[in-house]
Motif scaffolding. Structure first.
Motif, PDB file in Angstrom:
ATOM      1  N   ARG A  41      13.406  -0.240   0.180  1.00 43.16           N
ATOM      2  CA  ARG A  41      14.600  -0.508  -0.614  1.00 43.16           C
ATOM      3  C   ARG A  41      15.525  -1.519   0.051  1.00 43.16           C
ATOM      4  O   ARG A  41      16.538  -1.921  -0.523  1.00 43.16           O
ATOM      5  CB  ARG A  41      15.357   0.796  -0.851  1.00 43.16           C
ATOM      6  N   LEU A  42      15.166  -1.961   1.263  1.00 41.02           N
ATOM      7  CA  LEU A  42      15.991  -2.936   1.969  1.00 41.02           C
ATOM      8  C   LEU A  42      15.713  -4.370   1.537  1.00 41.02           C
ATOM      9  O   LEU A  42      16.373  -5.295   1.990  1.00 41.02           O
ATOM     10  CB  LEU A  42      15.767  -2.809   3.484  1.00 41.02           C
ATOM     11  N   GLY A  43      14.714  -4.576   0.668  1.00 41.56           N
ATOM     12  CA  GLY A  43      14.442  -5.915   0.170  1.00 41.56           C
ATOM     13  C   GLY A  43      13.116  -6.460   0.645  1.00 41.56           C
ATOM     14  O   GLY A  43      12.344  -5.795   1.354  1.00 41.56           O
ATOM     15  N   GLU A  44      12.815  -7.697   0.249  1.00 46.97           N
ATOM     16  CA  GLU A  44      11.527  -8.312   0.523  1.00 46.97           C
ATOM     17  C   GLU A  44      11.291  -8.596   1.996  1.00 46.97           C
ATOM     18  O   GLU A  44      10.155  -8.829   2.409  1.00 46.97           O
ATOM     19  CB  GLU A  44      11.394  -9.612  -0.273  1.00 46.97           C
ATOM     20  N   ALA A  45      12.344  -8.624   2.799  1.00 44.63           N
ATOM     21  CA  ALA A  45      12.205  -8.947   4.222  1.00 44.63           C
ATOM     22  C   ALA A  45      11.787  -7.747   5.066  1.00 44.63           C
ATOM     23  O   ALA A  45      11.654  -7.869   6.288  1.00 44.63           O
ATOM     24  CB  ALA A  45      13.514  -9.527   4.764  1.00 44.63           C
ATOM     25  N   PHE A  46      11.573  -6.593   4.439  1.00 46.50           N
ATOM     26  CA  PHE A  46      11.226  -5.384   5.183  1.00 46.50           C
ATOM     27  C   PHE A  46      10.064  -4.661   4.505  1.00 46.50           C
ATOM     28  O   PHE A  46       9.935  -4.670   3.284  1.00 46.50           O
ATOM     29  CB  PHE A  46      12.422  -4.430   5.271  1.00 46.50           C
ATOM     30  N   SER A  47       9.223  -4.027   5.323  1.00 49.42           N
ATOM     31  CA  SER A  47       8.139  -3.212   4.791  1.00 49.42           C
ATOM     32  C   SER A  47       7.880  -2.056   5.737  1.00 49.42           C
ATOM     33  O   SER A  47       8.308  -2.068   6.900  1.00 49.42           O
ATOM     34  CB  SER A  47       6.865  -4.038   4.592  1.00 49.42           C
ATOM     35  N   VAL A  48       7.167  -1.062   5.235  1.00 50.35           N
ATOM     36  CA  VAL A  48       6.764   0.087   6.041  1.00 50.35           C
ATOM     37  C   VAL A  48       5.250   0.100   6.138  1.00 50.35           C
ATOM     38  O   VAL A  48       4.550  -0.071   5.137  1.00 50.35           O
ATOM     39  CB  VAL A  48       7.268   1.409   5.432  1.00 50.35           C
ATOM     40  N   ALA A  49       4.741   0.278   7.352  1.00 48.35           N
ATOM     41  CA  ALA A  49       3.301   0.372   7.584  1.00 48.35           C
ATOM     42  C   ALA A  49       2.853   1.813   7.419  1.00 48.35           C
ATOM     43  O   ALA A  49       3.494   2.737   7.926  1.00 48.35           O
ATOM     44  CB  ALA A  49       2.972  -0.127   8.991  1.00 48.35           C
ATOM     45  N   PHE A  50       1.733   1.991   6.721  1.00 53.69           N
ATOM     46  CA  PHE A  50       1.149   3.306   6.515  1.00 53.69           C
ATOM     47  C   PHE A  50      -0.270   3.319   7.054  1.00 53.69           C
ATOM     48  O   PHE A  50      -0.991   2.324   6.982  1.00 53.69           O
ATOM     49  CB  PHE A  50       1.087   3.641   5.018  1.00 53.69           C
ATOM     50  N   GLN A  51      -0.663   4.465   7.596  1.00 55.18           N
ATOM     51  CA  GLN A  51      -2.068   4.714   7.882  1.00 55.18           C
ATOM     52  C   GLN A  51      -2.449   5.940   7.067  1.00 55.18           C
ATOM     53  O   GLN A  51      -1.973   7.051   7.327  1.00 55.18           O
ATOM     54  CB  GLN A  51      -2.309   4.943   9.366  1.00 55.18           C
TER      55      GLN A  51
END
Length: 265
Positions: A41-51
């Motif tokens: 939700r912080l925008g396109e400049a951030f992502s969360v990595a999942f395994q």
């Protein structure tokens, strides 16, 4: 499932990478450690990595003109971000950003210890499944600094380590290392060593370092090299594991480790 940082205060609760090219970083770590990524939700400049279905780490894009080295940063759980920031200031640490409030209700600050090692603090909710040393979370964290005992005193006072308070992390001195334990399990090590206080190289200045577990070391290193990463250490082993330190394409340092016996190469 989420729990409050009040339940795991003082323990590492997240790791985050700041890099200049989010797409390149996602492609690199996806190939090397098998992560998949989702926006936040912080925008396109951030992502969360999942395994699998478990969130592992955060990745954010640095502004191109910002003169900050790409780096992995650990975050530690606190009861109250304002109180923790005051403790850091009182003990000659540095506050770089925050505390900043987020829509989720959490609050964070990016700070540095007296020797300049950068870390974060987080007040709010954390993933209950995220735990250093377990599952897809980092295998362990390491502080490389001038004097591990002095550092332990600073972090102990800021993060309430070994205070006797119910649920606090415990600290012991083992084989020339300060070892931090959460519920009896080691989650971080503080090491004394030769560091250059005035150095601009993240490899030699005091810093926190993240170790990620992979099933096989050689294929992971080969994938890293093929995508612009490079080893900066020899492969090292002890009675339990083998590991090697690398730089990613933007220069951020991290270590890959695998259990001895699971990786015959």
């Amino acid at each position: 499932m989420e729990i409050s940082t009040r339940e795991v205060f003082g323990a590492p609760c997240w790791v985050s990478l700041m890099t200049r090219d989010l797409g390149t970083a996602q492609h690199f770590y996806g190939a090397v450690v098998g992560w998949r990524f989702r926006p936040t939700r912080l925008g396109e400049a951030f992502s969360v990595a999942f395994q699998g279905r478990v969130p592992v780490a955060g990745i954010g894009a640095l502004a191109a003109d910002l003169g900050v080295a790409a780096a992995w940063t650990p975050y530690f759980a606190v009861d109250d971000a304002d109180v923790a920031v005051d403790r850091i200031r009182e003990r000659t640490g540095t506050i770089a950003v925050g505390p900043v409030s987020f829509d989720s209700g959490g609050r964070a600050a990016l700070v540095a210890d007296p020797d300049g090692a950068v870390f974060g603090i987080w007040e709010g909710n954390v993933e209950a499944d995220w735990r250093v040393g377990r599952g897809p979370s980092p295998a362990w964290l390491e502080l490389r600094t001038r004097n591990a005992l002095d550092a332990a005193i600073f972090y102990g006072a800021v993060l309430e380590w070994a205070t006797g308070r119910a649920g606090c992390c415990e600290v012991s001195y083992e084989e020339d290392q300060v070892v931090l334990r959460q519920d009896g399990e080691p989650v971080a090590r503080l090491n004394s060593g030769p560091v250059e206080m005035a150095s601009y190289s993240p490899h030699t200045r005091p810093r926190w370092h993240v170790h990620f577990r992979v099933p096989k070391l050689r294929p992971a290193v080969e994938a890293a090299v093929s995508l612009g990463g490079r080893p900066v250490s020899d492969v090292t082993s002890n009675a339990l594991e083998r590991w090697v330190t690398l730089r990613d394409p933007d220069g951020a340092l991290f270590t890959l480790t695998t259990a001895l016996g699971s990786d015959p190469d």
